[in-house]
Write an enzyme that holds these catalytic residues in place. Structure first.
Site, PDB file in Angstrom:
ATOM      1  CB  CYS A 114      -0.999   0.122   1.019  1.00  0.00           C
ATOM      2  SG  CYS A 114      -2.189  -1.310   0.972  1.00  0.00           S
ATOM      3  CG  HIS A 246      -3.107   3.717   1.777  1.00  0.00           C
ATOM      4  ND1 HIS A 246      -3.645   3.254   0.641  1.00  0.00           N
ATOM      5  CD2 HIS A 246      -3.379   2.575   2.755  1.00  0.00           C
ATOM      6  CE1 HIS A 246      -3.917   1.949   0.565  1.00  0.00           C
ATOM      7  NE2 HIS A 246      -3.531   1.492   1.825  1.00  0.00           N
ATOM      8  CG  ASN A 276      -6.509  -0.584   1.027  1.00  0.00           C
ATOM      9  OD1 ASN A 276      -5.770  -0.158  -0.013  1.00  0.00           O
ATOM     10  ND2 ASN A 276      -6.186  -1.128   2.246  1.00  0.00           N
TER      11      ASN A 276
HETATM   12  O1  UT7 Z   1      -3.900  -0.860   3.306  1.00  0.00           O
HETATM   13  C1  UT7 Z   1      -3.085  -1.533   4.205  1.00  0.00           C
HETATM   14  C2  UT7 Z   1      -3.316  -1.238   5.598  1.00  0.00           C
HETATM   15  N1  UT7 Z   1      -4.699  -1.810   6.017  1.00  0.00           N
HETATM   16  C3  UT7 Z   1      -5.498  -1.096   6.945  1.00  0.00           C
HETATM   17  O2  UT7 Z   1      -4.917  -0.118   7.233  1.00  0.00           O
HETATM   18  C4  UT7 Z   1      -6.544  -1.765   7.590  1.00  0.00           C
HETATM   19  C5  UT7 Z   1      -6.482  -1.660   8.892  1.00  0.00           C
HETATM   20  N2  UT7 Z   1      -7.617  -2.137  10.036  1.00  0.00           N
HETATM   21  C6  UT7 Z   1      -8.956  -1.737   9.810  1.00  0.00           C
HETATM   22  O3  UT7 Z   1      -9.274  -1.040   8.872  1.00  0.00           O
HETATM   23  C7  UT7 Z   1      -9.908  -2.371  10.645  1.00  0.00           C
HETATM   24  O4  UT7 Z   1      -9.039  -3.156  11.757  1.00  0.00           O
HETATM   25  C8  UT7 Z   1     -10.907  -3.398   9.963  1.00  0.00           C
HETATM   26  C9  UT7 Z   1     -11.764  -2.648   9.086  1.00  0.00           C
HETATM   27  C10 UT7 Z   1     -10.163  -4.449   9.229  1.00  0.00           C
HETATM   28  C11 UT7 Z   1     -11.603  -4.304  11.160  1.00  0.00           C
HETATM   29  O5  UT7 Z   1     -12.079  -3.296  12.019  1.00  0.00           O
HETATM   30  P1  UT7 Z   1     -12.278  -3.521  13.636  1.00  0.00           P
HETATM   31  O6  UT7 Z   1     -13.247  -2.306  14.191  1.00  0.00           O
HETATM   32  O7  UT7 Z   1     -10.704  -3.556  13.677  1.00  0.00           O
HETATM   33  O8  UT7 Z   1     -13.158  -4.803  13.681  1.00  0.00           O
HETATM   34  P2  UT7 Z   1     -12.326  -6.221  14.313  1.00  0.00           P
HETATM   35  O9  UT7 Z   1     -11.404  -6.954  13.571  1.00  0.00           O
HETATM   36  O10 UT7 Z   1     -12.290  -5.797  15.655  1.00  0.00           O
HETATM   37  O11 UT7 Z   1     -13.858  -7.092  14.332  1.00  0.00           O
HETATM   38  C12 UT7 Z   1     -14.834  -6.801  15.093  1.00  0.00           C
HETATM   39  C13 UT7 Z   1     -16.082  -7.773  15.154  1.00  0.00           C
HETATM   40  C14 UT7 Z   1     -15.311  -9.271  15.109  1.00  0.00           C
HETATM   41  O12 UT7 Z   1     -16.351 -10.086  15.672  1.00  0.00           O
HETATM   42  P3  UT7 Z   1     -16.400 -10.166  17.238  1.00  0.00           P
HETATM   43  O13 UT7 Z   1     -14.875 -11.192  17.266  1.00  0.00           O
HETATM   44  O14 UT7 Z   1     -16.279  -9.183  17.917  1.00  0.00           O
HETATM   45  O15 UT7 Z   1     -17.524 -11.043  17.430  1.00  0.00           O
HETATM   46  C15 UT7 Z   1     -15.535  -9.589  13.571  1.00  0.00           C
HETATM   47  O16 UT7 Z   1     -15.502 -11.122  13.312  1.00  0.00           O
HETATM   48  O17 UT7 Z   1     -16.493  -7.622  13.607  1.00  0.00           O
HETATM   49  C16 UT7 Z   1     -16.631  -9.055  12.881  1.00  0.00           C
HETATM   50  N3  UT7 Z   1     -16.498  -8.642  11.554  1.00  0.00           N
HETATM   51  C17 UT7 Z   1     -17.354  -8.563  10.468  1.00  0.00           C
HETATM   52  N4  UT7 Z   1     -18.490  -8.509  10.804  1.00  0.00           N
HETATM   53  C18 UT7 Z   1     -19.301  -8.343   9.738  1.00  0.00           C
HETATM   54  C19 UT7 Z   1     -15.251  -8.455  10.789  1.00  0.00           C
HETATM   55  N5  UT7 Z   1     -15.357  -8.607   9.410  1.00  0.00           N
HETATM   56  C20 UT7 Z   1     -16.765  -8.234   9.273  1.00  0.00           C
HETATM   57  C21 UT7 Z   1     -17.628  -8.124   8.216  1.00  0.00           C
HETATM   58  N6  UT7 Z   1     -18.982  -8.164   8.538  1.00  0.00           N
HETATM   59  N7  UT7 Z   1     -16.947  -7.882   7.019  1.00  0.00           N
END
Ligand code: UT7
Length: 319
Positions: A114, A246, A276
């Site tokens: 990225c 980004h 992204n």
């Molecule tokens: O380009 C390179 C750089 N990349 C990035 O900068 C990405 C950085 N990270 C992020 O943008 C965020 O961390 C994410 C968008 C990937 C995730 O957001 P989050 O607020 O950190 O969520 P999480 O991973 O802590 O997940 C929260 C919950 C989980 O459920 P539990 O364990 O709390 O029951 C996940 O299983 O959301 C669930 N979850 C989803 N639910 C519905 C994860 N993906 C999904 C989904 N739909 N697509």
């Protein structure tokens, strides 16, 4: 006054097919509400038959050349940032060179995921400034849809395909690329990677990410490198007209701007529309904001990115 690489024009290209969150929710267990709330993403573009990293890159490059009023034959250098090349080799830059009908120039790919576009821009800027080429194409192009695990809802909703390109020309004056800063820390391989490759599995592999941990590093690293590049250019954050970040996650954009004390209105946002697009996201956002009139000649810009490796970087530009 000293010789600088200036941005003479920009262009971008997206695949034909736009995919909404609702459409994705028919394939994996997710919802428009979750995706919008956690990321700000509402849609992404997905490459179809005949659309590849190189075709998108060539389309973006043609538009950038047209905007700059420069004939392809004048280009002496093509640097293409991608983590999803058409072939393992040769480089996608040489494919783009052939598509543009350029007989002879320097052409190579740069790979920093990225942050790829910031790495490519830094290399091209330095080659233009020091005289290896007078006119260069710097391109970020990706088809991440082809390395996504479409059954993994934690990653497949986040990415899209596209390309953006800048034409750099040499000029003596005050405008142009004022400073760039790049970083890498290879200890974080397991937080964001592809589980395959030519020399390991012999396969292309799929993207894997521990999103929450990437998020944490992103906000800290991006705020630091933006301060660093402004310091290197002798500028302060209140002189910045636009941040062109980004486009990974709306919450990262908000948190980074807040850390720097920059109002949200100064941040170019396209993640809602494009998701992204990895190395394509900065030039795609840049071109979108130039064409819709947000970014104007003379504006002071900070471009920034962070991604797999980890890698991160920023550039201060007087447009
Ligand atoms: O380009 C390179 C750089 N990349 C990035 O900068 C990405 C950085 N990270 C992020 O943008 C965020 O961390 C994410 C968008 C990937 C995730 O957001 P989050 O607020 O950190 O969520 P999480 O991973 O802590 O997940 C929260 C919950 C989980 O459920 P539990 O364990 O709390 O029951 C996940 O299983 O959301 C669930 N979850 C989803 N639910 C519905 C994860 N993906 C999904 C989904 N739909 N697509």
């Amino acid at each position: 006054m000293s010789r600088k690489a200036v941005i003479a024009g920009s262009g971008s290209a997206l695949p034909k097919r736009r995919v909404s969150n609702a459409e994705l929710a028919e394939q994996v267990e997710t919802s428009d509400e979750w995706i919008v709330e956690r990321t700000g993403i509402r849609s992404r573009y997905i490459a179809g038959d005949g659309e590849t990293t190189a075709t998108l890159a060539a389309d973006a490059a043609r538009r950038a050349l047209e905007a700059a009023g420069i004939d392809p034959s004048e280009i002496g250098l093509i640097v293409l940032a991608t983590a999803t090349p058409d072939q393992t080799f040769p480089s996608s830059a040489t494919k783009v060179q052939a598509m543009l009908g350029i007989d002879d120039c320097i052409a190579f790919d740069v790979h920093a995921v990225c942050t790829g576009f910031l790495y490519a821009l830094t290399v091209a800027e330095s080659m233009v400034r020091t005289g290896s080429a007078d006119k260069a194409l710097v391109i970020g192009a990706e088809t991440f849809s082809r390395i996504l695990d479409w059954e993994d809802r934690t990653t497949c909703v986040l990415f899209g395909d596209g390309a953006g390109a800048l034409v750099l020309t040499a000029e003596d004056g005050d405008r142009g690329i004022l400073a760039t800063r790049l970083h890498a820390d290879g200890r974080h391989n397991d937080l964001l990677y592809v589980d395959g490759g030519p020399s390991t599995t012999g396969t292309v592999g799929k993207l894997r990410m521990k999103g929450r941990e990437v998020f944490r590093h992103a906000v800290v690293n991006l705020a630091e490198v933006m301060n660093e590049v402004l310091g290197a250019a002798g500028l302060s954050s209140d002189e910045v007209d636009w941040v062109v970040p980004h486009q990974a996650n709306m919450r990262i954009l908000d948190a980074t701007a807040k850390k720097l004390g920059l109002p949200a209105e100064k941040v170019v946002v396209t993640v809602n529309e494009h998701a992204n697009t990895s190395a394509a996201s900065v030039p795609l956002a840049f071109d979108t904001a130039v064409r819709d009139g947000r970014i104007k000649r003379g504006d002071l810009l900070v471009l920034e990115a962070m991604g797999g490796g980890f890698t991160w970087g920023a550039a201060a530009v007087r447009y």
